[in-house]
Design a protein around this motif. Structure first.
Motif, PDB file in Angstrom:
ATOM      1  N   MET A  86       1.794  17.335 -32.621  1.00 53.26           N
ATOM      2  CA  MET A  86       0.555  17.997 -33.025  1.00 53.26           C
ATOM      3  C   MET A  86       0.907  19.327 -33.674  1.00 53.26           C
ATOM      4  O   MET A  86       1.518  20.191 -33.041  1.00 53.26           O
ATOM      5  N   THR A  87       0.511  19.495 -34.924  1.00 52.33           N
ATOM      6  CA  THR A  87       0.894  20.701 -35.668  1.00 52.33           C
ATOM      7  C   THR A  87      -0.073  20.936 -36.827  1.00 52.33           C
ATOM      8  O   THR A  87      -0.529  19.969 -37.455  1.00 52.33           O
ATOM      9  N   ILE A 130       0.545  15.275 -36.818  1.00 56.40           N
ATOM     10  CA  ILE A 130      -0.913  15.241 -36.992  1.00 56.40           C
ATOM     11  C   ILE A 130      -1.521  16.624 -36.763  1.00 56.40           C
ATOM     12  O   ILE A 130      -1.195  17.315 -35.796  1.00 56.40           O
ATOM     13  N   ILE A 132      -5.447  18.543 -36.509  1.00 59.37           N
ATOM     14  CA  ILE A 132      -6.863  18.185 -36.355  1.00 59.37           C
ATOM     15  C   ILE A 132      -7.746  19.010 -37.293  1.00 59.37           C
ATOM     16  O   ILE A 132      -8.966  18.903 -37.243  1.00 59.37           O
ATOM     17  N   GLY A 133      -7.158  19.798 -38.153  1.00 58.26           N
ATOM     18  CA  GLY A 133      -7.967  20.543 -39.113  1.00 58.26           C
ATOM     19  C   GLY A 133      -7.238  21.770 -39.605  1.00 58.26           C
ATOM     20  O   GLY A 133      -6.222  22.175 -39.032  1.00 58.26           O
ATOM     21  N   LEU A 137      -4.555  26.583 -33.846  1.00 60.98           N
ATOM     22  CA  LEU A 137      -4.872  26.678 -32.422  1.00 60.98           C
ATOM     23  C   LEU A 137      -3.703  27.336 -31.702  1.00 60.98           C
ATOM     24  O   LEU A 137      -2.607  27.434 -32.251  1.00 60.98           O
TER      25      LEU A 137
END
Ligand code: ADE
Length: 226
Positions: A86-87, A130, A132-133, A137
């Motif tokens: 996640m990145t 992936i 998320i936008g 975060l």
């Protein structure tokens, strides 16, 4: 489906899996979610999982060794369809990706923190990155929860009425039409007459037209991608 999540904050992640649809999917045995605390895999005395950047610069970098040990252990137990990182610089998650991934048997999700992970993790272990936008975060955990929610609800048998996932926004590149429930008249704010007409063909046509209008107004880019 089995999801193995590697994180330094397992306690941050648990509660979304203990409520609603994700909880039910786990209870029905349709998905297993396992958390792995990266600190359990570090070999250094301080139990640290990060270190300074070579070449200088602000921000700590997650080290290769604990991640290698954790992923190598998991991969010795079973085959994984993807090892996901996640990145914010990954491929932006969309419904099509969720549909594909919901058919996988086993996945690993690695949650990044600090400045990110040592590039060698990405080069040697990660098969998919992936986002998320387009925003940053504090870590990959919340992104991983979003990804799991999007996938799990698509696993056959998770939603009691399977058609409800098929009629979700984005499934056919269209946003959902407006929806209403009782009362049909609230303070003079009336539900569109067609919906109370009992004429199912007309209702279906109205929903299709509204979905198209709504998409054209809000997300014309979705129509271009058809
Ligand atoms: N980690 C930090 N920001 C992120 C994002 N936008 N998507 C996925 N993981 C992230």
């Amino acid at each position: 489906m089995r999801i193995d999540i590697i994180t330094i904050l397992p306690e941050l992640m648990r509660s979304p899996f203990e409520a609603s649809i994700m909880k039910r999917a786990i209870e029905k045995g349709l998905v297993e979610v396992h958390f792995h605390n990266l600190r359990d895999y570090t070999k250094n005395k301080q139990k640290s999982v990060d270190d300074y950047q070579f070449g200088g610069g602000a921000g700590m970098v997650m080290m290769v060794q604990p991640i290698d040990d954790c992923i190598t252990f998991l991969k010795s137990q079973r085959h994984y369809d993807e090892v996901i990182y996640m990145t914010p610089d990954g491929e932006t998650l969309n419904q099509k990706m969720a549909n594909t991934m919901s058919m996988y048997e086993n996945i690993i999700i690695l949650c990044g923190h600090y400045k990110g992970v040592d590039q060698r993790v990405r080069d040697h272990f990660i098969t998919k990155e992936i986002s998320i936008g387009d925003y940053v975060l504090s870590g990959g955990e919340i992104g991983a929860i979003v990804l799991c929610d999007a996938l799990i609800r698509l696993i056959p048998g998770v939603l009691s009425d399977e058609t409800s996932a098929l009629t979700d926004s984005f499934q056919d590149n269209l946003l959902s039409p407006p929806i209403y429930t009782r009362p049909a008249d609230y303070k003079g704010w009336k539900v569109p007459e067609v919906l109370t007409s009992g004429h199912f063909a007309k209702i279906e046509k109205w929903r299709e037209d509204m979905a198209y209008e709504h998409t054209k107004n809000r997300r014309p880019d979705l129509l271009d991608n058809e």
